[in-house]
Write a protein that holds these residues in place. Structure first.
Motif, PDB file in Angstrom:
ATOM      1  N   ASP A   1      31.943  45.214  23.200  1.00  0.00           N
ATOM      2  CA  ASP A   1      33.457  45.661  23.108  1.00  0.00           C
ATOM      3  C   ASP A   1      33.573  46.602  24.234  1.00  0.00           C
ATOM      4  OD1 ASP A   1      31.632  47.531  22.266  1.00  0.00           O
ATOM      5  OD2 ASP A   1      32.983  48.175  20.306  1.00  0.00           O
ATOM      6  N   GLY A   2      32.568  47.026  25.050  1.00  0.00           N
ATOM      7  CA  GLY A   2      33.050  47.702  26.372  1.00  0.00           C
ATOM      8  C   GLY A   2      32.506  49.221  25.957  1.00  0.00           C
ATOM      9  N   ALA A   3      31.853  49.244  24.877  1.00  0.00           N
ATOM     10  CA  ALA A   3      31.283  50.632  24.364  1.00  0.00           C
ATOM     11  C   ALA A   3      30.146  50.644  23.630  1.00  0.00           C
ATOM     12  CB  ALA A   3      32.409  51.432  23.342  1.00  0.00           C
ATOM     13  N   VAL A   4      29.336  51.603  23.608  1.00  0.00           N
ATOM     14  CA  VAL A   4      27.995  51.625  22.864  1.00  0.00           C
ATOM     15  C   VAL A   4      28.126  52.608  21.919  1.00  0.00           C
ATOM     16  CG1 VAL A   4      25.473  52.136  23.169  1.00  0.00           C
ATOM     17  CG2 VAL A   4      26.641  51.156  25.045  1.00  0.00           C
ATOM     18  N   SER A   5      28.064  51.999  20.495  1.00  0.00           N
ATOM     19  CA  SER A   5      28.391  52.780  19.349  1.00  0.00           C
ATOM     20  C   SER A   5      26.893  53.557  19.107  1.00  0.00           C
ATOM     21  CB  SER A   5      28.935  51.907  18.402  1.00  0.00           C
ATOM     22  OG  SER A   5      27.655  51.127  17.830  1.00  0.00           O
ATOM     23  N   ARG A   6      27.019  54.461  18.329  1.00  0.00           N
ATOM     24  CA  ARG A   6      25.670  55.023  17.628  1.00  0.00           C
ATOM     25  C   ARG A   6      24.781  54.363  16.921  1.00  0.00           C
ATOM     26  NH1 ARG A   6      22.204  58.941  18.548  1.00  0.00           N
ATOM     27  NH2 ARG A   6      24.023  60.444  18.573  1.00  0.00           N
ATOM     28  N   ALA A   7      25.154  53.093  16.174  1.00  0.00           N
ATOM     29  CA  ALA A   7      24.407  51.986  15.727  1.00  0.00           C
ATOM     30  C   ALA A   7      23.806  51.313  16.721  1.00  0.00           C
ATOM     31  CB  ALA A   7      25.241  51.222  14.700  1.00  0.00           C
ATOM     32  N   GLU A   8      24.468  50.680  17.858  1.00  0.00           N
ATOM     33  CA  GLU A   8      23.948  50.253  18.930  1.00  0.00           C
ATOM     34  C   GLU A   8      22.614  50.861  19.680  1.00  0.00           C
ATOM     35  OE1 GLU A   8      27.428  47.146  19.979  1.00  0.00           O
ATOM     36  OE2 GLU A   8      27.563  49.175  21.030  1.00  0.00           O
ATOM     37  N   PHE A   9      23.114  52.189  19.915  1.00  0.00           N
ATOM     38  CA  PHE A   9      22.237  52.909  20.616  1.00  0.00           C
ATOM     39  C   PHE A   9      20.896  53.062  19.722  1.00  0.00           C
ATOM     40  CE2 PHE A   9      20.391  57.322  21.512  1.00  0.00           C
ATOM     41  CZ  PHE A   9      20.530  57.267  23.066  1.00  0.00           C
ATOM     42  N   ASP A  10      21.205  53.541  18.668  1.00  0.00           N
ATOM     43  CA  ASP A  10      19.915  53.749  17.783  1.00  0.00           C
ATOM     44  C   ASP A  10      18.917  52.461  17.552  1.00  0.00           C
ATOM     45  OD1 ASP A  10      20.554  56.312  17.433  1.00  0.00           O
ATOM     46  OD2 ASP A  10      21.582  55.990  15.466  1.00  0.00           O
ATOM     47  N   ALA A  11      19.703  51.219  17.449  1.00  0.00           N
ATOM     48  CA  ALA A  11      18.941  50.010  17.230  1.00  0.00           C
ATOM     49  C   ALA A  11      18.179  49.688  18.740  1.00  0.00           C
ATOM     50  CB  ALA A  11      20.008  48.803  17.090  1.00  0.00           C
ATOM     51  N   ALA A  12      19.028  49.941  19.825  1.00  0.00           N
ATOM     52  CA  ALA A  12      18.117  49.735  21.054  1.00  0.00           C
ATOM     53  C   ALA A  12      16.942  50.805  21.311  1.00  0.00           C
ATOM     54  CB  ALA A  12      19.315  49.867  22.100  1.00  0.00           C
ATOM     55  N   ARG A  13      17.216  51.921  20.771  1.00  0.00           N
ATOM     56  CA  ARG A  13      16.159  53.037  20.963  1.00  0.00           C
ATOM     57  C   ARG A  13      15.043  52.793  20.063  1.00  0.00           C
ATOM     58  NH1 ARG A  13      17.713  59.046  19.629  1.00  0.00           N
ATOM     59  NH2 ARG A  13      18.039  57.978  17.668  1.00  0.00           N
ATOM     60  N   GLU A  14      15.237  52.136  19.034  1.00  0.00           N
ATOM     61  CA  GLU A  14      14.202  51.882  18.027  1.00  0.00           C
ATOM     62  C   GLU A  14      13.567  50.425  18.468  1.00  0.00           C
ATOM     63  OE1 GLU A  14      11.538  52.016  14.975  1.00  0.00           O
ATOM     64  OE2 GLU A  14      12.805  53.492  15.707  1.00  0.00           O
ATOM     65  N   ALA A  15      14.114  49.588  19.072  1.00  0.00           N
ATOM     66  CA  ALA A  15      13.567  48.323  19.738  1.00  0.00           C
ATOM     67  C   ALA A  15      12.836  48.799  20.926  1.00  0.00           C
ATOM     68  CB  ALA A  15      14.801  47.509  20.288  1.00  0.00           C
ATOM     69  N   ALA A  16      13.190  49.954  21.749  1.00  0.00           N
ATOM     70  CA  ALA A  16      12.434  50.354  23.006  1.00  0.00           C
ATOM     71  C   ALA A  16      11.041  50.923  22.429  1.00  0.00           C
ATOM     72  CB  ALA A  16      13.186  51.053  23.720  1.00  0.00           C
ATOM     73  N   ARG A  17      11.171  51.862  21.165  1.00  0.00           N
ATOM     74  CA  ARG A  17      10.066  52.571  20.811  1.00  0.00           C
ATOM     75  C   ARG A  17       8.855  51.345  20.414  1.00  0.00           C
ATOM     76  NH1 ARG A  17      12.705  57.245  17.088  1.00  0.00           N
ATOM     77  NH2 ARG A  17      13.212  58.620  18.852  1.00  0.00           N
ATOM     78  N   GLU A  18       9.447  50.412  19.417  1.00  0.00           N
ATOM     79  CA  GLU A  18       8.538  49.184  19.249  1.00  0.00           C
ATOM     80  C   GLU A  18       7.951  48.631  20.042  1.00  0.00           C
ATOM     81  OE1 GLU A  18       7.454  48.650  16.127  1.00  0.00           O
ATOM     82  OE2 GLU A  18       8.729  50.214  15.084  1.00  0.00           O
ATOM     83  N   ALA A  19       8.556  48.237  21.215  1.00  0.00           N
ATOM     84  CA  ALA A  19       8.035  47.438  22.352  1.00  0.00           C
ATOM     85  C   ALA A  19       7.135  48.384  23.157  1.00  0.00           C
ATOM     86  CB  ALA A  19       9.110  47.185  23.353  1.00  0.00           C
ATOM     87  N   GLY A  20       7.545  49.548  23.250  1.00  0.00           N
ATOM     88  CA  GLY A  20       6.300  50.545  23.982  1.00  0.00           C
ATOM     89  C   GLY A  20       5.287  50.685  23.144  1.00  0.00           C
TER      90      GLY A  20
END
Length: 212
Positions: free
Chosen positions: A94-113
């Motif tokens: 939708d052209g914007a990064v919501s808090r939920a999308e940000f948190d989901a991506a951050r958690e995915a990055a942590r798990e991958a890390g």
């Protein structure tokens, strides 16, 4: 399309995600110029990977690449990578990064890390390196002037001939590793010789008289 960043830490998250992806891909070390996937480089592939990159930077087609042309290409690539990272975070497009999308991506990055660190083991501490390689590379390019593409092609042809140990017209990964190792040893020998010459010169130079 206008893209709204809702959180100031988005850029850091994107960089962290990119770092994890690189770390996960690093062990494979594929031959990037191996366009036909036969696990070896032909002369055309070997030379082409060096010349094509410069040709893409040569905006005015004069056969040389200036520091400004290289800087423009680097900026365009950085912008394209940033857009791609944003698009990966913008799950619903939708052209914007919501808090939920940000948190989901951050958690995915942590798990991958965490998974990458478990595979690699403890990460060694690094000393501060100062300015990045890109900055040093730009400074050197500005100092030496435009890069003539024909000269780079000639040097690449010579390098291929040195690496192709069995003269079969191809460079394998083993030949590439052997060539890089030989180059490192040659550089170490030259450095040792320069240091020895500098030391001998200092020993031979007369000592300054002591002040009265």
């Amino acid at each position: 399309m206008h893209k709204t960043l809702l959180v100031g830490g988005l850029a850091a998250l994107m960089l962290a995600s990119a770092g994890v992806a690189v770390a996960q891909q690093a062990p494979a070390r594929p031959m990037r110029a191996d366009t036909d996937g036969d696990s070896r480089l032909s002369r055309a592939e070997f030379v082409g990977q060096r010349v094509q990159r410069l040709t893409a930077m040569d905006a005015n087609g004069d056969g040389s690449v200036t520091a400004d042309e290289r800087r423009t290409m680097m900026q365009a690539r950085m912008a394209a990578r940033a857009d791609a990272r944003f698009d990966r975070l913008d799950a619903n497009d939708d052209g914007a990064v919501s808090r939920a999308e940000f948190d989901a991506a951050r958690e995915a990055a942590r798990e991958a890390g965490r998974g990458a660190r478990a595979d690699r083991g403890p990460r060694p501490m690094r000393a501060h390196r100062g300015p990045g390689r890109g900055q040093h590379g730009m400074a050197r390019m500005e100092a030496r002037g435009p890069v003539v593409i024909a000269d780079v092609q000639a040097r690449a042809e010579q390098a291929f001939s040195r690496l192709d140990a069995d003269n079969d017209g191809f460079v394998t990964a083993a030949e590439g590793r052997a060539g890089r190792q030989a180059m490192r040893e040659h550089r170490r020998e030259r450095m040792t010789e320069r240091r020895a010459a500098h030391h001998a010169q200092r020993q031979a130079s007369p000592q300054a008289p002591a002040s009265e």
